[in-house]
Design an enzyme around this catalytic site. Structure first.
Site, mmCIF file in Angstrom:
data_model
loop_
_atom_site.group_PDB
_atom_site.id
_atom_site.type_symbol
_atom_site.label_atom_id
_atom_site.label_comp_id
_atom_site.label_asym_id
_atom_site.label_seq_id
_atom_site.Cartn_x
_atom_site.Cartn_y
_atom_site.Cartn_z
ATOM 1 N N HIS A 41 0.815 -1.219 0.000
ATOM 2 C CA HIS A 41 0.000 0.000 0.000
ATOM 3 C C HIS A 41 0.851 1.273 0.000
ATOM 4 C CE1 HIS A 41 -3.969 -1.831 0.399
ATOM 5 N NE2 HIS A 41 -3.395 -2.743 1.181
ATOM 6 N N ASP A 85 0.075 4.195 -2.517
ATOM 7 C CA ASP A 85 -0.153 5.602 -2.167
ATOM 8 C C ASP A 85 0.763 6.527 -2.970
ATOM 9 O OD1 ASP A 85 -2.044 4.789 -0.363
ATOM 10 O OD2 ASP A 85 -0.755 5.012 1.407
ATOM 11 N N GLU A 124 -9.022 4.998 -6.108
ATOM 12 C CA GLU A 124 -8.130 5.323 -7.225
ATOM 13 C C GLU A 124 -8.843 6.136 -8.296
ATOM 14 O OE1 GLU A 124 -9.583 1.047 -8.065
ATOM 15 O OE2 GLU A 124 -9.162 2.325 -6.341
#
Length: 333
Positions: free
Chosen positions: A223, A227, A253
């Site tokens: 993750h 990010d 997203e």
């Protein structure tokens, strides 16, 4: 001024000018409501002048000073031209000395102390040069300086508390309107912008973006990398969109761009341009570059409600993904 950052010496000229006008009006009110003390009239016009110098710099203090000088001339009844001249000379001398101090003293507490000291000394010089009674020192001078010192301390504290309020308000407004990961506008800001466009009944367009196979990026790289990819795309989106286009994170997203003037910028062309830019600009990690793509759905507002326009853009985005991703699609009936 709740929607503005705290006033500083490098704020916009118009902001510092209006700040000076506001302090000038405050000074006029203080002069108009001066205190009668043993036959002498005492006011605290020194404080708004100090506030202008402290926060607004030369522009603000000159504006405040000129306003007070004009008011002092208008207020004059012609009884004592010498008193008027002395008052103007004292005020001009104070402004000049304070302007010199602001060039060399940057610490606010020290600058405020120097400003109040200069103003008090100039008043003292003016009092000593006037035809005062023998007991003027006890009956006028000491009370004046005690009042000035007390009011200055209170004034400085209140102005500091007010600035802290503005900083906190600005920060809270920023948090309420910004997506914390990408620093783009959040859904709340986007919907407010759309509501304004809807009320104006002006032609506008919307582009919905969705990063292709983003779940696979999270699953394979974690993750933290996911990010970083979102932030990477947000930078590209901001760079490619004109200033009048509102860009934001729509959720997960998904990103969005609101175009207020479809005659100036074509939403379809802009969407394809962004899709191409993302394809040509991989996300660079430490060991290798990660290629990412995005799909886009475009819709125009032609007097239909905003909810319908968003559904049309979502449908267009679905078509772009169904047709192979890494492309844009314009909604059509």
């Amino acid at each position: 001024m709740r929607n503005r950052l705290p006033i500083q010496r490098d704020s916009k000229f118009s902001t510092r000018f209006y700040f000076g006008l506001a302090n000038g009006m405050t000074g006029i009110l203080l002069i108009h409501n001066s205190i009668s003390l043993n036959g002498a009239f005492i006011d605290l016009r020194l404080l708004p002048l100090a506030l202008s110098a402290l926060y607004g710099g030369p522009v603000s203090i000159v504006t405040t000073g000129l306003l007070l000088i004009v008011y002092r001339i208008i207020l004059d009844t012609g009884d004592s031209m010498i008193a008027l001249q002395n008052s103007i000379i004292t005020l001009v001398s104070f402004i000049v000395l304070v302007l010199l101090c602001t060039r060399f003293i940057k610490q606010k507490a020290a600058l405020f102390t120097v400003i109040v000291t200069i103003g008090s000394l100039l008043v003292l010089v003016r009092m000593l040069s006037s035809e005062a009674e023998n007991n003027a020192w006890q009956s006028i001078y000491v009370p004046y300086f005690l009042i000035t010192i007390f009011a200055s301390l209170l004034f400085y504290r209140l102005s500091g508390m007010l600035q802290e309020h503005f900083v906190l308000y600005s920060y809270q407004s920023y948090l309420a309107s910004t997506d914390q990961l990408t620093r783009l506008a959040n859904r709340h800001v986007i919907m407010d912008k759309v509501a304004v466009l809807e009320q104006e009944q002006a032609p506008w367009g919307v582009i919905l973006f969705d990063l292709d196979y983003f779940k696979a990026v999270n699953d394979q790289y974690g993750h933290a990398v996911g990010d970083a990819v979102l932030r990477h795309f947000s930078v590209l989106l901001t760079q490619e969109c004109p200033d009048d286009v509102t860009v934001g994170r729509y959720g997960g997203e998904e990103f969005i761009a609101i175009l207020p003037n479809t005659f100036k910028v074509s939403p379809a062309q802009l969407a394809q341009q962004i899709v191409s830019t993302v394809t040509k600009t991989p996300f660079v990690m430490q060991d290798h570059a990660l290629s990412i793509t995005v799909s886009a759905g475009v819709a125009f507002a032609r007097r239909q409600s905003a909810s319908i326009v968003f559904k049309q853009a979502d449908a267009a985005l679905y078509e772009a993904k169904k047709n192979g991703r890494n492309q844009s699609h314009l909604y059509s009936n």
